[in-house]
Write an enzyme that holds these catalytic residues in place. Structure first.
Site, PDB file in Angstrom:
ATOM      1  N   LEU A  26      -8.560   4.194  10.766  1.00  0.00           N
ATOM      2  CA  LEU A  26      -9.246   3.375  11.395  1.00  0.00           C
ATOM      3  C   LEU A  26      -8.334   2.779  12.514  1.00  0.00           C
ATOM      4  CD1 LEU A  26     -11.310   1.216  11.397  1.00  0.00           C
ATOM      5  CD2 LEU A  26      -9.918  -0.190   9.730  1.00  0.00           C
ATOM      6  N   SER A  27      -7.041   2.766  12.662  1.00  0.00           N
ATOM      7  CA  SER A  27      -6.405   2.416  13.663  1.00  0.00           C
ATOM      8  C   SER A  27      -6.519   3.413  14.872  1.00  0.00           C
ATOM      9  CB  SER A  27      -4.757   2.581  13.182  1.00  0.00           C
ATOM     10  OG  SER A  27      -4.386   1.312  12.333  1.00  0.00           O
ATOM     11  N   ASP A  45      -2.378  13.321  21.600  1.00  0.00           N
ATOM     12  CA  ASP A  45      -1.233  13.059  20.929  1.00  0.00           C
ATOM     13  C   ASP A  45      -1.208  13.429  19.598  1.00  0.00           C
ATOM     14  OD1 ASP A  45      -0.335  11.816  23.084  1.00  0.00           O
ATOM     15  OD2 ASP A  45      -0.747   9.707  22.306  1.00  0.00           O
ATOM     16  N   ASP A  75       0.782  -1.112  -0.030  1.00  0.00           N
ATOM     17  CA  ASP A  75      -0.158  -0.090  -0.057  1.00  0.00           C
ATOM     18  C   ASP A  75       0.857   1.266  -0.043  1.00  0.00           C
ATOM     19  OD1 ASP A  75      -2.414  -1.572  -0.202  1.00  0.00           O
ATOM     20  OD2 ASP A  75      -2.981  -1.163   1.879  1.00  0.00           O
ATOM     21  N   GLY A  76       1.875   1.368   0.802  1.00  0.00           N
ATOM     22  CA  GLY A  76       2.771   2.504   0.587  1.00  0.00           C
ATOM     23  C   GLY A  76       3.242   2.787  -0.629  1.00  0.00           C
ATOM     24  N   GLU A 101      -4.465  10.814   4.412  1.00  0.00           N
ATOM     25  CA  GLU A 101      -4.932  11.764   5.359  1.00  0.00           C
ATOM     26  C   GLU A 101      -3.663  12.646   5.699  1.00  0.00           C
ATOM     27  OE1 GLU A 101      -1.871   9.019   6.648  1.00  0.00           O
ATOM     28  OE2 GLU A 101      -3.918   8.264   6.679  1.00  0.00           O
ATOM     29  N   THR A 133      -9.738   3.637   5.839  1.00  0.00           N
ATOM     30  CA  THR A 133      -9.376   2.305   6.471  1.00  0.00           C
ATOM     31  C   THR A 133      -7.808   2.295   6.741  1.00  0.00           C
ATOM     32  OG1 THR A 133      -8.907   1.454   4.248  1.00  0.00           O
ATOM     33  CG2 THR A 133     -11.292   1.075   5.193  1.00  0.00           C
TER      34      THR A 133
END
Length: 261
Positions: free
Chosen positions: A165-166, A150, A50-51, A121, A161
């Site tokens: 999501l994390s 944080d 994905d990266g 994001e 996602t």
């Protein structure tokens, strides 16, 4: 009636991450199907995780050539299954998913403005052991006077996602035209879980006490440190196209992810 002229062959650019299995796959596929440079391609086939898919999309912002990913990495949510056979047939019937990136404009402590684009994001994160203090504006109105946390992020539907999501943010269907505003380990107000915003919303973060509580801002992998203000908005004038196998569209992946335990 004279017959239609034959279609020219599809020009494919094969690009790969630095992982050995990705590089080896690129060599085999290029030998089998032929390969051109990304600038001359009708479609780009990205081999990696994905990266690397995000990296390929960023590299392709000006050309906007469709990108078909095949997983040769560790995470493959944005990728199709790797298969060397029948590639031309897969590309011919692949579904098109169009995404719009976020524009980040970040002011640093010296007053300089740094701009970047994010497909997943824009995130703000504390740089030291001190919690960040942020003020959040939506469309020129202060909606949260002080968030002690944080960090905080604005995520696209395509990125909902991922890091979002994390951080316990919501998964957003691609056609919803919604952005997720998600806190990261909020301390005060402790019960605030974020907000869903119109894709047309303009988000502004003011960093409070920036000398004592330094904060960095990141648009995907582009980072600015010691920021004092960050503005985020969607760029509808930029459109990136990802290709997915007809049997498992990106929309289906996002829906299925919401039912994973």
């Amino acid at each position: 009636m004279s017959p239609l002229p034959p279609r020219p062959p599809l020009k494919i650019a094969f690009v790969a991450s630095e992982r050995p299995e990705a590089e080896q796959a690129r060599g085999r596929l290029a030998a089998r199907y032929g390969s051109v440079s990304p600038a001359a391609a009708d479609v780009i086939v990205a081999l990696g995780g994905d990266g690397f898919m995000l990296e390929t999309l960023h590299d392709n912002l000006e050309r906007r050539t469709p990108v078909f990913g095949m997983n040769r990495g560790s995470v493959g949510f944005l990728m199709n299954d790797f298969e060397e056979d029948h590639l031309l047939e897969r590309l011919a019937v692949a579904g098109h998913t169009v995404i719009h990136p976020l524009q980040m404009d970040a002011w640093d402590a010296d007053g300089a403005v740094h701009s970047g684009l994010a497909i997943n994001e824009v995130s703000l994160l504390r740089q030291t052991c001190q919690s960040a203090k942020l003020r959040i504006w939506i469309d020129d109105t202060v909606r949260l006077e002080e968030l002690i946390c944080d960090g905080c992020m604005v995520a696209t539907a395509a990125g909902s996602t991922a890091y979002n999501l994390s951080a316990h943010g919501p998964i957003i269907p691609l056609d919803a035209r919604i952005l997720a505003l998600t806190p990261i380990s909020a301390f005060r107000p402790r019960q605030w879980r974020g907000a869903l915003l119109s894709h047309e919303a303009r988000v502004r973060f003011d960093v409070l006490e920036p000398e004592k509580r330094p904060v960095s801002a990141t648009a995907d992998s582009f980072e600015v440190r010691r920021v004092t203000r960050v503005d985020v908005r969607e760029r509808r004038d930029l459109a990136l196209t990802m290709l997915f196998d007809a049997s498992r569209s990106f929309e289906e992946r996002v829906l299925a992810e919401q039912f994973n335990s």
